[in-house]
Structures are given as C-alpha cells and as structure tokens.
Design an enzyme around this catalytic site. Sequence first.
Site, PDB file in Angstrom:
ATOM      1  N   CYS A 116       0.747  -1.430  -0.196  1.00  0.00           N
ATOM      2  CA  CYS A 116       0.170  -0.052  -0.077  1.00  0.00           C
ATOM      3  C   CYS A 116       0.792   1.328   0.032  1.00  0.00           C
ATOM      4  O   CYS A 116       0.429   2.318  -0.231  1.00  0.00           O
ATOM      5  CB  CYS A 116      -1.001  -0.014   1.216  1.00  0.00           C
ATOM      6  SG  CYS A 116      -1.942  -1.397   1.184  1.00  0.00           S
ATOM      7  N   HIS A 253      -3.176   7.446   2.404  1.00  0.00           N
ATOM      8  CA  HIS A 253      -3.765   6.114   1.703  1.00  0.00           C
ATOM      9  C   HIS A 253      -5.091   5.860   2.528  1.00  0.00           C
ATOM     10  O   HIS A 253      -5.429   5.932   3.531  1.00  0.00           O
ATOM     11  CB  HIS A 253      -2.742   5.214   2.237  1.00  0.00           C
ATOM     12  CG  HIS A 253      -3.154   3.625   2.023  1.00  0.00           C
ATOM     13  ND1 HIS A 253      -3.620   3.163   0.897  1.00  0.00           N
ATOM     14  CD2 HIS A 253      -3.354   2.545   3.040  1.00  0.00           C
ATOM     15  CE1 HIS A 253      -3.976   2.153   1.007  1.00  0.00           C
ATOM     16  NE2 HIS A 253      -3.816   1.262   2.248  1.00  0.00           N
ATOM     17  N   ASN A 283     -10.066   0.109  -0.122  1.00  0.00           N
ATOM     18  CA  ASN A 283      -8.675   0.046  -0.205  1.00  0.00           C
ATOM     19  C   ASN A 283      -8.163  -0.318  -1.360  1.00  0.00           C
ATOM     20  O   ASN A 283      -8.427  -1.682  -1.780  1.00  0.00           O
ATOM     21  CB  ASN A 283      -8.109  -0.757   1.281  1.00  0.00           C
ATOM     22  CG  ASN A 283      -6.592  -0.740   1.207  1.00  0.00           C
ATOM     23  OD1 ASN A 283      -6.016  -0.185   0.413  1.00  0.00           O
ATOM     24  ND2 ASN A 283      -6.107  -1.245   2.360  1.00  0.00           N
TER      25      ASN A 283
END
Length: 326
Positions: A116, A253, A283
């Site tokens: 990520c 993020h 996500n």
Amino acid sequence: MVLRATIAGCGGYLPAQRLSNDELAALKGLETSDAWIRERTGIGYRHFAAAEETASDLGAAAAREALARAGADAAEVDAILVATSTPDSGFPATAVRIQAKLGITRGFAFDMSAACTGFIYALAVADSLIRVGQARSVLVIGTEVYSRILDWTDRSTCVLFGDGAGAVLLRAEEGGGTNADRGILSCHLHSDGRFGDILHIEGGAGSTGGPGLLRMAGREVFRHAVTKLAAVVDEALDANGLGHEDVRWLVPHQANLRIIEAMGRKLHLPPERVVVTVDRHANTSAASIPLALAEACGDGRIRPGDLAVLEAIGGGLTWGASIVRF
C-alpha cells in the site's frame, strides 16, 4: 536553482462493476452487513475488475487521463514507474505492458513492490530521477486488482479491498530550492521487515510456485499505522521547515476511515481538508493515493500553491510520506 518534480496532471480509473456492502455480502455469501462494515472501516462500496481486465489495463486507462489533464502527449514520457502488488505477470513488468498500451517506444519502465506504500515509494524514485536529470517527464502509476487475491471466506479482510488505478505525470521544473517551490519538496521512506507477516500475500513464484491469498492481522496493522504515520508526517514537515499550520490538504492512503480521521486530527485539519475516497473505493492499495489526487485535483479542491501531505503504510511493513506543493 534546483530541479523539482511537479505534478502536471492526475488521472484515475475504476472498473465498471461497483458493489455495495450488501451486494458484496449477497454475491459472496458473507455473514456481514452494511452497518458492520461501515462502522469499522467507513467503506460503503468498491469496484472489481472484469474477468478480462488486468492491472496494466487499469493503469493504462489512468495514465491516459493523467496525460490528457496535463495536456501532454505520450511521446514526451521518459519513464514509467508502476507500483503494484498484483502484476499481470512475474515478468515482463506491468510498467512495460502499460508502456506498450500507451504506444510509447522510448525511455524505460519498471515495477515497484511496496504494497500500500508503493505509490509513495515510486514517487520518491521518480523525484530522484528528475532531480539528477535522468528523466524530465515521468508517469507514476498505482494499479491493483486485489479482487484476485482475496479469501472470500474471511470477512475480516475480503470486505476491505477494491480494484482501481491512479496516475500522475511528473515534469521537471526549475525551483529556487525553498519550501515555496512547486513540486515534490521531499519524500521520506521507511520499512521494518520484522512485521512482514502481519500483512502479506501467501507464497510466491520463488517459494510456493505462485502467489496465494492476502492475510492480515487487522488490529496489529491498525496499531502500527497511527504511530508510524504520525511520526513520518512530522519527519517530512520538519525536513522542510514546515508546521501543521502550513498544510492545506491531507491526501492519505485510503485503508480505513478511522486511521484517516486520526491523521486529520493530528494535523489539526478540518474534515473538509482531508481527501476521503475509501467510502466509495475501499482500499485500492498502491492505487488509493493517486485515485484520491485525481478526484481532488479534478474537482478543483486542490489548487495551485496548495501544500499537500501524502502518506501511506502497507505490508512489509513499509511506510512513508511526501510533501508536495501544487
């Protein structure tokens, strides 16, 4: 004078299939609910790639939009850096696949794997390439098809992720070497392999012969996220002689709304100055920050002169932050 990597254009792409929490639960036979997912994560929807779509397809679409918004032609691109944990293949790199789909026959392209945090890592490398004169125009892309690596029997993880891609076109511009310059002021990267097993994809070509499914110890990841992200953001601001009061936007993020809100409070930012897309995208790993940038730049929220903090944490553990003036 110094060379700065400025963001000339942002683009994003989300696959056509869009599923609400209730639709996902019904489709996959999950014992969960919209209320349960929203309360813990803030997620309401996610997009999934079609069977024939790959990470390079999504990434190429996002790159085309970034080029269009920059008023740029693909022929000017010197390099393509792709952050992904779900590449089309072991090799050639997904970046090379995107290079071909964009019709680019010059320069170079390669992938980066930092989960990520991948987009922040790729942004840092692209910034370095521009600073030393190796390239003057660089596409940085985050693209993921996490729907291919989820365990649909594990409701604690499978509801969290979606597919998508985001891209930025960086251009070299001269700056004065101060924190008033446009472009990337600095990037700050970290990792700690001792915690690799709390968020990982099982196996791989070099161990089990191929990748398996995503595994995550959610509470452990959450515990590390808040402390590590707060520390790296302060590190980045301190390095540039900036304070929380100088930050106009937080572009984090998009993993969990609770983490995002905690970081907004840390920077003393009102909610309207924190870019949030996790409710609609879930996500999307390395794609989440550039997707959020594409939205906030596209709708006019982020304006020339605005200072933004970009930050992420992911499997590795990896984490990092970048300070950017638009």
